[in-house]
Motif scaffolding. Structure first.
Motif, PDB file in Angstrom:
ATOM      1  N   GLN A 200       0.825  -1.212   0.000  1.00 49.08           N
ATOM      2  CA  GLN A 200       0.000   0.000   0.000  1.00 49.08           C
ATOM      3  C   GLN A 200       0.851   1.250   0.000  1.00 49.08           C
ATOM      4  O   GLN A 200       0.584   2.219  -0.727  1.00 49.08           O
ATOM      5  CB  GLN A 200      -0.921  -0.043   1.227  1.00 49.08           C
ATOM      6  CG  GLN A 200      -1.523   1.266   1.662  1.00 49.08           C
ATOM      7  CD  GLN A 200      -0.650   2.020   2.685  1.00 49.08           C
ATOM      8  OE1 GLN A 200      -0.759   3.233   2.826  1.00 49.08           O
ATOM      9  NE2 GLN A 200       0.232   1.317   3.390  1.00 49.08           N
ATOM     10  N   TRP A 201       1.909   1.282   0.814  1.00 52.01           N
ATOM     11  CA  TRP A 201       2.794   2.445   0.911  1.00 52.01           C
ATOM     12  C   TRP A 201       3.410   2.766  -0.452  1.00 52.01           C
ATOM     13  O   TRP A 201       3.491   3.935  -0.855  1.00 52.01           O
ATOM     14  CB  TRP A 201       3.872   2.171   1.952  1.00 52.01           C
ATOM     15  CG  TRP A 201       5.026   3.128   1.934  1.00 52.01           C
ATOM     16  CD1 TRP A 201       6.328   2.811   1.681  1.00 52.01           C
ATOM     17  CD2 TRP A 201       5.005   4.534   2.214  1.00 52.01           C
ATOM     18  NE1 TRP A 201       7.116   3.932   1.772  1.00 52.01           N
ATOM     19  CE2 TRP A 201       6.336   5.002   2.096  1.00 52.01           C
ATOM     20  CE3 TRP A 201       3.987   5.428   2.539  1.00 52.01           C
ATOM     21  CZ2 TRP A 201       6.669   6.330   2.293  1.00 52.01           C
ATOM     22  CZ3 TRP A 201       4.334   6.769   2.739  1.00 52.01           C
ATOM     23  CH2 TRP A 201       5.649   7.205   2.620  1.00 52.01           C
ATOM     24  N   ASN A 202       3.809   1.751  -1.183  1.00 47.98           N
ATOM     25  CA  ASN A 202       4.413   1.973  -2.496  1.00 47.98           C
ATOM     26  C   ASN A 202       3.384   2.371  -3.541  1.00 47.98           C
ATOM     27  O   ASN A 202       3.573   3.349  -4.280  1.00 47.98           O
ATOM     28  CB  ASN A 202       5.142   0.705  -2.951  1.00 47.98           C
ATOM     29  CG  ASN A 202       6.460   0.499  -2.226  1.00 47.98           C
ATOM     30  OD1 ASN A 202       7.467   1.119  -2.574  1.00 47.98           O
ATOM     31  ND2 ASN A 202       6.469  -0.346  -1.218  1.00 47.98           N
ATOM     32  N   LEU A 203       2.276   1.648  -3.616  1.00 52.34           N
ATOM     33  CA  LEU A 203       1.338   1.885  -4.707  1.00 52.34           C
ATOM     34  C   LEU A 203       0.504   3.149  -4.522  1.00 52.34           C
ATOM     35  O   LEU A 203       0.113   3.782  -5.503  1.00 52.34           O
ATOM     36  CB  LEU A 203       0.431   0.669  -4.891  1.00 52.34           C
ATOM     37  CG  LEU A 203       1.157  -0.620  -5.295  1.00 52.34           C
ATOM     38  CD1 LEU A 203       0.161  -1.702  -5.691  1.00 52.34           C
ATOM     39  CD2 LEU A 203       2.129  -0.367  -6.431  1.00 52.34           C
ATOM     40  N   LEU A 204       0.230   3.539  -3.286  1.00 52.80           N
ATOM     41  CA  LEU A 204      -0.493   4.798  -3.098  1.00 52.80           C
ATOM     42  C   LEU A 204       0.383   5.989  -3.470  1.00 52.80           C
ATOM     43  O   LEU A 204      -0.104   6.996  -3.985  1.00 52.80           O
ATOM     44  CB  LEU A 204      -0.990   4.928  -1.659  1.00 52.80           C
ATOM     45  CG  LEU A 204      -2.223   4.095  -1.309  1.00 52.80           C
ATOM     46  CD1 LEU A 204      -2.672   4.387   0.125  1.00 52.80           C
ATOM     47  CD2 LEU A 204      -3.373   4.365  -2.264  1.00 52.80           C
ATOM     48  N   ARG A 205       1.690   5.890  -3.239  1.00 58.02           N
ATOM     49  CA  ARG A 205       2.574   6.971  -3.696  1.00 58.02           C
ATOM     50  C   ARG A 205       2.607   7.037  -5.217  1.00 58.02           C
ATOM     51  O   ARG A 205       2.619   8.120  -5.806  1.00 58.02           O
ATOM     52  CB  ARG A 205       3.983   6.771  -3.135  1.00 58.02           C
ATOM     53  CG  ARG A 205       4.100   7.093  -1.649  1.00 58.02           C
ATOM     54  CD  ARG A 205       5.544   7.011  -1.185  1.00 58.02           C
ATOM     55  NE  ARG A 205       6.068   5.656  -1.295  1.00 58.02           N
ATOM     56  CZ  ARG A 205       7.358   5.364  -1.435  1.00 58.02           C
ATOM     57  NH1 ARG A 205       8.257   6.320  -1.516  1.00 58.02           N
ATOM     58  NH2 ARG A 205       7.751   4.103  -1.501  1.00 58.02           N
ATOM     59  N   ILE A 206       2.598   5.883  -5.871  1.00 53.14           N
ATOM     60  CA  ILE A 206       2.548   5.860  -7.332  1.00 53.14           C
ATOM     61  C   ILE A 206       1.250   6.497  -7.819  1.00 53.14           C
ATOM     62  O   ILE A 206       1.247   7.305  -8.762  1.00 53.14           O
ATOM     63  CB  ILE A 206       2.676   4.416  -7.857  1.00 53.14           C
ATOM     64  CG1 ILE A 206       4.072   3.868  -7.570  1.00 53.14           C
ATOM     65  CG2 ILE A 206       2.367   4.345  -9.345  1.00 53.14           C
ATOM     66  CD1 ILE A 206       4.240   2.398  -7.897  1.00 53.14           C
ATOM     67  N   ALA A 207       0.140   6.146  -7.185  1.00 58.87           N
ATOM     68  CA  ALA A 207      -1.145   6.711  -7.581  1.00 58.87           C
ATOM     69  C   ALA A 207      -1.166   8.226  -7.402  1.00 58.87           C
ATOM     70  O   ALA A 207      -1.701   8.955  -8.246  1.00 58.87           O
ATOM     71  CB  ALA A 207      -2.269   6.069  -6.766  1.00 58.87           C
ATOM     72  N   ALA A 208      -0.565   8.726  -6.313  1.00 57.66           N
ATOM     73  CA  ALA A 208      -0.548  10.166  -6.059  1.00 57.66           C
ATOM     74  C   ALA A 208       0.328  10.895  -7.077  1.00 57.66           C
ATOM     75  O   ALA A 208      -0.051  11.940  -7.619  1.00 57.66           O
ATOM     76  CB  ALA A 208      -0.057  10.442  -4.640  1.00 57.66           C
ATOM     77  N   ILE A 209       1.520  10.372  -7.347  1.00 52.18           N
ATOM     78  CA  ILE A 209       2.447  11.035  -8.270  1.00 52.18           C
ATOM     79  C   ILE A 209       1.886  11.071  -9.680  1.00 52.18           C
ATOM     80  O   ILE A 209       1.975  12.085 -10.385  1.00 52.18           O
ATOM     81  CB  ILE A 209       3.812  10.317  -8.259  1.00 52.18           C
ATOM     82  CG1 ILE A 209       4.509  10.540  -6.912  1.00 52.18           C
ATOM     83  CG2 ILE A 209       4.702  10.812  -9.394  1.00 52.18           C
ATOM     84  CD1 ILE A 209       5.756   9.687  -6.716  1.00 52.18           C
TER      85      ILE A 209
ATOM     86  N   ALA B  29      -5.353   8.947  -8.685  1.00 52.72           N
ATOM     87  CA  ALA B  29      -6.430   9.044  -7.697  1.00 52.72           C
ATOM     88  C   ALA B  29      -7.484  10.051  -8.096  1.00 52.72           C
ATOM     89  O   ALA B  29      -8.591  10.045  -7.553  1.00 52.72           O
ATOM     90  CB  ALA B  29      -5.847   9.428  -6.335  1.00 52.72           C
ATOM     91  N   ASP B  30      -7.172  10.934  -9.048  1.00 44.07           N
ATOM     92  CA  ASP B  30      -8.071  12.028  -9.389  1.00 44.07           C
ATOM     93  C   ASP B  30      -8.778  11.853 -10.723  1.00 44.07           C
ATOM     94  O   ASP B  30      -9.313  12.807 -11.271  1.00 44.07           O
ATOM     95  CB  ASP B  30      -7.288  13.349  -9.396  1.00 44.07           C
ATOM     96  CG  ASP B  30      -6.743  13.700  -8.026  1.00 44.07           C
ATOM     97  OD1 ASP B  30      -7.533  13.687  -7.065  1.00 44.07           O
ATOM     98  OD2 ASP B  30      -5.531  13.954  -7.906  1.00 44.07           O
ATOM     99  N   VAL B  31      -8.752  10.656 -11.278  1.00 46.08           N
ATOM    100  CA  VAL B  31      -9.416  10.435 -12.559  1.00 46.08           C
ATOM    101  C   VAL B  31     -10.487   9.360 -12.404  1.00 46.08           C
ATOM    102  O   VAL B  31     -10.447   8.533 -11.501  1.00 46.08           O
ATOM    103  CB  VAL B  31      -8.412  10.014 -13.655  1.00 46.08           C
ATOM    104  CG1 VAL B  31      -7.388  11.108 -13.883  1.00 46.08           C
ATOM    105  CG2 VAL B  31      -7.717   8.701 -13.308  1.00 46.08           C
TER     106      VAL B  31
END
Length: 351
Positions: free
Chosen positions: A304-313, A317-319
């Motif tokens: 989760q820590w890795n993939l949520l950072r990928i999603a944010a960068i 998360a906003d589409v």
């Protein structure tokens, strides 16, 4: 006391005094609530210069095949994945003349949120046995805010595990993580016995649950102790990028992605404990369980820590699903203008 007043500022003190007059018990709750302990906060992304150099190298490799590649998703992967594995991938491409496939980037980051086209689960599903087990373990309160009537949040999202279409996610792990790590993570999220157990759940207030599902913050697992798993709260920076937007070399892509921010804090301090004490980046929380089999999974938390950072960068998360399917030109995938405007305003204030 003087330091606390100075930190709050005059406006903050006035608000607290006003709240105390309206509800005397509120001041007592605020004063008696001990903020979760904070630990040193590491850089948002480690070894940024090395990562940027490897990304530029990959961009050069892509040029003969795709004039506009790579896109924001690949940038996010290069910013988060282990450097050793990125170097191995580039070496393999150079030695085998492997054509860099655009499917590296398809829509992988959304796998940690919802697979495109997967409907959100109904209340009748989310409030079943899984929800009961998680809330019962956590005493029916949000483990971060202390608020009652929490939601049972999935560390690995329910909609994704229900759909069980792990092709993109498995491919990404195979390319960008070592075989041992990718196998361990796959063993966890491919097993319904785990994803629908308390190992995959944390009790969160409904607002915090919403922010978690939308990659506004992530939990960095720090260590396992006899008492439980210690995690560190991190507000994630906002990116103006979107997953399929082409990343051009003449733009300040690291600023656009939220990786560099000219000294600004990560995200906004939006969440509060029941007493009103703010939850900030760096604060730690202990995830407990009386039964070892109910303890939140270290492996799922790490993933989760890795993939949520990928999603944010990458801006995943906003589409919405329409973003991946309803467009006629690549430019229509463009930047998040709302986030870009906020970013410009912040920079203007600090120049």
């Amino acid at each position: 006391m003087e330091q606390a007043v100075e930190k709050l500022g005059a406006e903050g003190v006035d608000k607290i005094l006003a709240a105390a007059m309206a509800d005397p018990k509120a001041m007592f709750r605020f004063a008696s609530d001990i903020s979760p302990p904070a630990e040193p906060v590491q850089d948002y992304i480690t070894e940024v210069d090395a990562r940027r150099a490897l990304f530029d190298e990959f961009r050069a490799i892509c040029q003969p095949y795709y004039m506009d590649a790579p896109n924001a998703t690949i940038l996010a992967l290069f910013m988060v994945a282990p450097l050793s594995e990125i170097r191995t991938l580039l070496q393999t491409i150079r030695e085998t003349r492997l054509q860099p496939a655009r499917h590296f980037a398809a829509s992988v980051p959304t796998a940690i949120l919802n697979e495109p086209g997967t409907p959100a689960p109904s209340d009748s599903v989310t409030r079943g046995q899984f929800s009961h087990q998680v809330k019962e373990r956590d005493g029916h309160i949000c483990v971060f805010s202390g608020m009652s009537d929490p939601a049972a949040a999935h560390i690995f999202p329910f909609a994704t595990s229900k759909n069980r279409n792990f092709a993109y996610l498995n491919e990404m792990l195979a390319y960008f993580w070592d075989s041992k790590t990718s196998f361990t993570w796959r063993r966890m999220f491919e097993s319904p016995a785990i994803t629908q157990s308390a190992k995959n759940g944390i009790s969160m207030s409904h607002q915090i649950h919403f922010w978690f599902d939308n990659a506004r913050f992530a939990l960095k697992p720090l260590r396992e102790t006899p008492e439980g798993v210690v995690v560190q709260w991190h507000w994630l920076k906002r990116s103006i990028l979107k997953p399929l937007v082409y990343v051009h070399p003449d733009h300040d892509i690291l600023l656009q992605a939220g990786v560099t921010d000219h000294g600004q804090n990560w995200g906004d301090n939006l969440a509060h404990r029941k007493s009103g004490v703010t939850i900030r980046t760096g604060q730690t929380f202990l995830l407990r369980a009386e039964k070892p089999e109910d303890m939140p999974s270290w492996d799922l938390l790490e993933m989760q820590w890795n993939l949520l950072r990928i999603a944010a960068i990458s801006g995943a998360a906003d589409v919405t699903d329409d973003y991946y399917y309803d467009y006629t030109e690549p430019d229509e995938r463009g930047y998040d203008q709302t986030v870009a405007a906020k970013q410009r305003a912040i920079l203007a204030e600090h120049q």
